[in-house]
Scaffold this active site. Structure first.
Site, PDB file in Angstrom:
ATOM      1  N   ASP A   1      -0.565  11.874 -14.465  1.00 21.84           N
ATOM      2  CA  ASP A   1      -0.765  13.175 -15.097  1.00 21.84           C
ATOM      3  C   ASP A   1       0.172  14.161 -14.392  1.00 21.84           C
ATOM      4  OD1 ASP A   1      -1.730  15.151 -16.664  1.00 21.84           O
ATOM      5  OD2 ASP A   1      -3.754  15.172 -15.826  1.00 21.84           O
TER       6      ASP A   1
ATOM      7  N   ASP B   1       2.034  20.177 -20.316  1.00 19.66           N
ATOM      8  CA  ASP B   1       1.638  20.878 -21.541  1.00 19.66           C
ATOM      9  C   ASP B   1       0.684  22.015 -21.196  1.00 19.66           C
ATOM     10  OD1 ASP B   1      -0.264  18.958 -20.724  1.00 19.66           O
ATOM     11  OD2 ASP B   1      -1.266  19.131 -22.663  1.00 19.66           O
TER      12      ASP B   1
ATOM     13  N   ALA C   1      -7.539  18.853 -23.665  1.00 20.01           N
ATOM     14  CA  ALA C   1      -8.449  19.995 -23.541  1.00 20.01           C
ATOM     15  C   ALA C   1      -9.755  19.825 -24.310  1.00 20.01           C
ATOM     16  CB  ALA C   1      -7.742  21.289 -23.941  1.00 20.01           C
TER      17      ALA C   1
ATOM     18  N   CYS D   1     -29.991  -2.491 -15.196  1.00 20.57           N
ATOM     19  CA  CYS D   1     -28.623  -3.005 -15.253  1.00 20.57           C
ATOM     20  C   CYS D   1     -28.586  -4.277 -14.421  1.00 20.57           C
ATOM     21  CB  CYS D   1     -27.687  -1.939 -14.659  1.00 20.57           C
ATOM     22  SG  CYS D   1     -25.997  -2.477 -14.397  1.00 20.57           S
TER      23      CYS D   1
ATOM     24  N   CYS E   1     -25.552  -5.486 -13.045  1.00 21.76           N
ATOM     25  CA  CYS E   1     -24.262  -5.573 -12.350  1.00 21.76           C
ATOM     26  C   CYS E   1     -24.522  -5.988 -10.894  1.00 21.76           C
ATOM     27  CB  CYS E   1     -23.523  -4.239 -12.443  1.00 21.76           C
ATOM     28  SG  CYS E   1     -24.014  -3.011 -11.228  1.00 21.76           S
TER      29      CYS E   1
ATOM     30  N   CYS F   1     -26.668  -3.501  -8.921  1.00 22.85           N
ATOM     31  CA  CYS F   1     -28.070  -3.347  -9.343  1.00 22.85           C
ATOM     32  C   CYS F   1     -28.882  -4.613  -9.125  1.00 22.85           C
ATOM     33  CB  CYS F   1     -28.122  -2.901 -10.801  1.00 22.85           C
ATOM     34  SG  CYS F   1     -27.326  -1.301 -11.032  1.00 22.85           S
TER      35      CYS F   1
HETATM   36 ZN   LIG Z   1     -25.497  -1.639 -12.307  1.00 25.65          ZN
END
Ligand SMILES: [Zn+2]
Length: 495
Positions: free
Chosen positions: A93, A128, A196, A279, A281, A284
């Site tokens: 950016d 920009d 934006a 969750c 993952c 978790c």
């Molecule tokens: Zn998780």
């Protein structure tokens, strides 16, 4: 067709695409999520992003690197990929965000593009002007002109193999967004961020986000890869993809983790209030909420950031699968139930059904009617348009029940809400092969009535009778007066 981007599969406005990034020697499959890396503060290292999370791309800020002496020198000497230790695509950016936050920055588009090229960025960005929502048209127009001049400068700059993005501005003025999109698409630039929109997302104005993206897309057309700048919450990925966005960047995973916030696809939870972790993952499954709360600040932040990334990447994969299966709008429908403002976003998306219809495949998996919003999906609209292609005899029985056995009619067509009428022979074809609930609703009946209205208008010389299963007057009022109505529930008398 833009050389660097190829669309492989579509569903509604969403698509699976391939963005070739020549400088990285890599083809990025979209929709793709680019985690944001703050060069000064890495909650999760770029190497881990690649190895643990499978991130193929990240985004970092060339302006921060440029304005920090040590980072500037190192990046020029080693190159960005080595400095960050990241093997994939690096987008940078330009400092436009800093411009919008602090009012001024100290580099020009020429300087920052040259710097991005010199440090080895794969996708660079000009400076920009990110015009915020709701400003007056005059200001939006004046700032858009400056942005457009910067894009011209960027297109002419010696950027080599680096792809260069062309931000689309215009505030909440939809005509300006569309014009900005058309201008950007006409340049030789490569990636098209809708800029934006963060203030809109911060205020939960998802319907306005959809309208702004829809306007930009009308100008950009269908072959430009579109980046929704600053959209990092997994809750809204499906909606944004369905509108036609291909790239996302997430700073949210780290910023939310810093405040003990836990991302889910249906919103944000605070670690404090969680009794269970919904969750599976690695974070978790390893920790309970109590154990996470007991960790030191740095460890806790890192683990929350990791969970936030896992759910974000998981949602991107789920979305890709939905595009392949042709049920992206059903996923958006599910996500829309998580918050009334998301439902506003979904309803705004369906206001653009015409626009979505252009890229929606003519045939896909079974259409599921899952809410009364389903009645407004592009497939329903397309079915109504296609009624014009069907040849219709003089005396037609349209019915929700079985075919008529009398010879009072030349033909019996089926009526299924939300689609309306179609010849029996098409029953197994998409979309009328749909799974629809037996307890249908008025939105579906009204959409079906609109189909009948259209069929009748297209065939002024034919006579129509409609056998309905006890429709309410509100659904029947769209059916033209010249259609004879039979209430099938009254006729069968419940036997
Ligand atoms: Zn998780």
């Amino acid at each position: 067709m833009r050389e660097s981007f190829e669309v492989r599969a579509t569903d509604a406005g969403g698509r699976i695409g391939e963005l070739s990034v020549p400088r990285a020697g890599h083809t990025l499959e979209t929709p793709a999520l680019l985690p944001v890396i703050n060069p000064n503060m890495q909650t999760i290292t770029p190497r881990e992003l690649s190895s643990t999370f499978g991130a193929e791309a990240l985004i970092t800020n060339a302006y921060i690197i440029h304005s920090t002496d040590s980072l500037r020198d190192r990046s020029l000497e080693e190159g960005l990929h080595e400095m960050l230790d990241f093997p994939g695509v690096i987008m940078t950016d330009s400092g436009s965000f800093q411009l919008s936050e602090y009012g001024e920055i100290s580099v020009t588009t020429e300087e920052i593009l040259e710097f991005q090229r010199d440090i080895g960025s794969d996708i660079g960005t000009p400076v920009d002007i990110p015009t915020p929502p709701d400003v007056g048209r005059k200001r939006a127009e004046t700032e858009l002109e400056i942005t457009q001049q910067r894009l011209e400068i960027a297109a002419a700059a010696p950027t080599g193999e680096m792809l260069v993005s062309a931000p689309v501005q215009g505030s909440t003025h939809l005509k300006l967004r569309e014009r900005a999109g058309r201008h950007a698409a006409a340049t030789s630039l490569d990636v098209f961020p809708v800029g934006a929109v963060v203030p809109l997302m911060n205020e939960y104005r998802y319907d306005d986000v959809v309208d702004v993206v829809g306007a930009a897309k009308r100008g950009l057309g269908t072959d430009c890869p579109v980046h929704l700048f600053g959209a990092g919450h997994p809750m809204m990925f499906a909606l944004a993809v369905a509108m036609g966005c291909d790239l996302f960047d997430s700073a949210a995973y780290a910023l939310y983790a810093r405040d003990d916030r836990y991302l889910t696809v249906s919103g944000t939870r605070h670690l404090e209030e969680l009794e269970y972790l919904p969750c599976s993952c690695p974070v978790c499954t390893e920790y309970t909420p109590d154990e996470l709360r007991a960790l030191g600040e740095t460890e806790r932040e890192k683990n929350l950031a990791a969970h936030n990334l896992f759910v974000s990447f998981e949602e991107i994969r789920r979305i890709k699968g939905a595009i392949r299966d042709g049920n992206l709008l059903e996923l958006v429908d599910q996500r829309a139930r998580s918050h009334p403002t998301m439902l506003d976003g979904f309803r705004a998306l369906l206001d653009h059904a015409d626009q979505l219809e252009r890229t929606d495949p003519a045939s896909k998996g079974t259409f599921f009617y899952t809410s009364h919003e389903s009645a407004r999906r592009p497939e329903v609209r397309r079915h109504h348009q296609r009624l014009a292609r069907l040849s219709v005899p003089d005396r037609v029985f349209l019915t929700e029940g079985s075919a008529s056995s009398t010879d009072a009619f030349d033909v019996s067509w089926r009526v299924i809400p939300p689609f309306g009428p179609f010849p029996r022979a098409l029953s197994q074809t998409y979309p009328v092969s749909a799974e629809v609930p037996e307890r249908t609703d008025d939105a579906a009946r009204q959409a079906a009535a609109t189909g009948i209205e259209r069929l009748v208008a297209l065939n002024p010389d034919s006579e129509f009778t409609f056998g309905h299963a006890g429709w309410s007057n509100s659904a029947l009022k769209t059916v033209p007066d010249r259609v004879e109505l039979w209430d099938l529930t009254a006729r069968t008398g419940g036997d």
